[in-house]
Design an enzyme around this catalytic site. Structure first.
Site, short mmCIF file in Angstrom:
data_model
loop_
_atom_site.label_atom_id
_atom_site.label_comp_id
_atom_site.label_asym_id
_atom_site.label_seq_id
_atom_site.Cartn_x
_atom_site.Cartn_y
_atom_site.Cartn_z
N HIS A 279 3.19 -42.96 -16.27
CA HIS A 279 3.39 -44.29 -16.89
C HIS A 279 4.56 -44.26 -17.86
O HIS A 279 5.32 -45.22 -17.96
CB HIS A 279 2.12 -44.74 -17.62
CG HIS A 279 1.03 -45.17 -16.70
ND1 HIS A 279 -0.31 -45.11 -17.05
CD2 HIS A 279 1.06 -45.67 -15.44
CE1 HIS A 279 -1.04 -45.55 -16.04
NE2 HIS A 279 -0.24 -45.89 -15.05
N HIS B 212 5.52 -46.59 -8.79
CA HIS B 212 4.35 -45.97 -9.40
C HIS B 212 4.00 -44.58 -8.83
O HIS B 212 3.85 -43.61 -9.56
CB HIS B 212 3.14 -46.91 -9.29
CG HIS B 212 1.87 -46.32 -9.82
ND1 HIS B 212 1.65 -46.15 -11.18
CD2 HIS B 212 0.78 -45.81 -9.19
CE1 HIS B 212 0.47 -45.58 -11.35
NE2 HIS B 212 -0.08 -45.36 -10.16
N LYS C 37 -11.67 -51.78 -10.47
CA LYS C 37 -10.79 -52.12 -11.59
C LYS C 37 -9.87 -53.25 -11.13
O LYS C 37 -9.21 -53.15 -10.11
CB LYS C 37 -9.92 -50.92 -11.98
CG LYS C 37 -10.62 -49.92 -12.86
CD LYS C 37 -9.62 -48.92 -13.41
CE LYS C 37 -10.29 -47.88 -14.27
NZ LYS C 37 -9.34 -46.85 -14.76
N GLU D 6 -15.56 -45.40 -16.59
CA GLU D 6 -14.64 -44.42 -17.16
C GLU D 6 -14.99 -44.02 -18.58
O GLU D 6 -14.19 -44.13 -19.51
CB GLU D 6 -13.19 -44.93 -17.07
CG GLU D 6 -12.17 -43.81 -17.28
CD GLU D 6 -10.73 -44.22 -17.00
OE1 GLU D 6 -10.51 -44.92 -16.00
OE2 GLU D 6 -9.87 -43.83 -17.78
N HIS E 165 -0.93 -39.49 -14.64
CA HIS E 165 -0.63 -40.88 -15.00
C HIS E 165 -0.12 -41.08 -16.42
O HIS E 165 0.60 -42.04 -16.68
CB HIS E 165 -1.85 -41.77 -14.74
CG HIS E 165 -2.01 -42.13 -13.28
ND1 HIS E 165 -2.29 -41.19 -12.31
CD2 HIS E 165 -1.91 -43.30 -12.62
CE1 HIS E 165 -2.37 -41.79 -11.12
NE2 HIS E 165 -2.14 -43.07 -11.28
ZN ZN Z 1 -1.98 -44.51 -9.71
#
Ligand code: ZN
Ligand code: ADP
Length: 364
Positions: free
Chosen positions: A252, A266, A143, A237, A248
């Site tokens: 996020h 993060h 990614k 995915e 996540h």
């Molecule tokens: Zn991560």
């Protein structure tokens, strides 16, 4: 003390070399891929510490390496950063059949992978990750992305590296906070699919973080193996790979609500996000509460945050967090996708979660 893991993607298969001191082998490992001038993309912080030793081993292997140094931090994961980097790569005269090396954390890996993916319709790249987060997560799986003003990682493509060299000795210069944040992704692998690994982390995770290099090699190699296996089964995915997003969706939202600032980096968001996913799973009667408590105990033992209250400053409002989740790119058909748990090591994907339960968990 080194391990090699193969990411089984047919003609795009590649090896991840994990070891303390693996950088010393970079010349031999990269020689077969190098052709013409080979740019080494890094950031100014990493350049000051780890660039020269790499240039030396590449030079010994007669690889014509040329450094390209970007500004550290997310600012480089941008259209401006891409323009600067692709200009530098073109000026250096990178061969269409040549190689670009990324030496750095997730920012450098994501940016360089993307630039390599679009440069002359795609040139090969190698990842030499220098943060724990990048070694166990972002350098593996292909990614790549830059950020848009509309959100993070929205402009990108799948472009697998040709090789990953993860030298755990490079982590010794990483600030403790960055190291711990990366460890959240290590704990994630145990939580999502391997209770035995989680048990091992309970016994040896703190040792790995404290500088025990055999323990760190094992932690990184096992994490990479788990990610490699998942990616090999679901590269794009469409299913199982989503399990890697454990923590996540919440994470996020917390990062967004704290303005992607120094208040919460993060991995810390992911740590709290995973704890919230456990809580939500317990609330919905899916997961024994002992497993959630055990998970929190481990985060606490290594020094990671595990509750929203652990974030310094004003507590983010529930409505703001829900709005941020609705903006997350993982939303499909207007439904929020969550990774929940049936227990430690047993994550699953669902989009069938009552919003009220989510709000309760965020308010608790
Ligand atoms: Zn991560
Ligand atoms: P991540 O890998 O967490 O996504 P970055 O690429 O932004 O994040 O790296 C985090 C910070 O750590 C950056 O400031 C980067 O320059 C710095 N850094 C990366 N690797 C090392 C290292 N091995 N030693 C010291 N600092 C490093």
């Amino acid at each position: 003390m080194s391990e090699t893991i193969t990411v089984g993607l047919g003609e795009r298969a590649y090896d991840i070399h994990v070891g303390a001191g693996a950088l010393a082998r970079a010349g031999d490992l990269l020689k077969p891929l190098a052709r013409g001038v080979v740019p080494v993309v890094t950031d100014a912080n990493v350049a000051g510490i780890h660039l020269q030793p790499l240039l030396d081993v590449l030079d010994q292997a007669s690889i014509a390496a040329r450094p390209v140094v970007m500004a550290p931090g997310e600012v480089s994961k941008s259209f401006a950063g891409l323009e600067k980097l692709s200009g530098a790569l073109l000026d250096l005269g990178v061969d269409r059949k040549g190689l670009v090396i990324a030496l750095g954390g997730g920012v450098i890996g994501d940016l360089t992978g993307f630039a390599a993916g679009v440069l002359k319709r795609g040139v090969a790249f190698a990842q030499i990750p220098t943060t724990l987060l990048a070694q166990v997560d972002s350098s593996v799986g292909g990614k790549t992305a830059i950020n848009a003003s509309q959100g993070k990682n929205l402009i990108g493509l799948f472009h697998q590296p040709r090789i990953v060299i993860a030298d755990t000795a490079l982590l010794s210069t990483l600030p403790r906070r960055e190291l711990l944040a990366g460890y959240a992704e290590v704990a994630k692998y145990g939580a999502l699919g391997d209770a035995k690994f989680f048990e091992w982390l309970e016994a040896s995770g703190a040792k790995a973080l404290g500088g025990d290099s055999a323990a760190m090699v094992k932690a990184v190699a096992h994490s990479c193996r788990m990610k490699a296996d998942i990616v090999a089964r679901d590269e794009r995915e469409t299913g199982e790979r989503a399990l890697l997003n454990l923590g996540h969706t919440f994470g996020h939202a917390l990062e967004a609500a704290t303005g992607f600032s120094d208040r919460l980096i993060h991995g810390e968001g992911v740590a709290i996000g995973m704890a919230l996913a456990f809580r939500l799973s317990v609330k919905l009667g899916l997961c024994p509460s002992q497993d959630a408590e055990r998970f929190n105990r481990h985060l606490k033992a290594v020094g990671l945050p595990f509750a929203i209250a652990d974030i310094p400053g004003n507590r983010p409002a529930v409505d703001e967090l829900v709005a941020a989740m609705a903006h997350d790119k993982k939303v499909s058909d207007g439904k929020l996708t969550f990774i929940l748990l049936k227990g430690l090591g047993q994550a699953f994907v669902t989009c069938d979660v009552p919003l009220e339960a989510v709000k309760e968990v965020l308010a608790a």
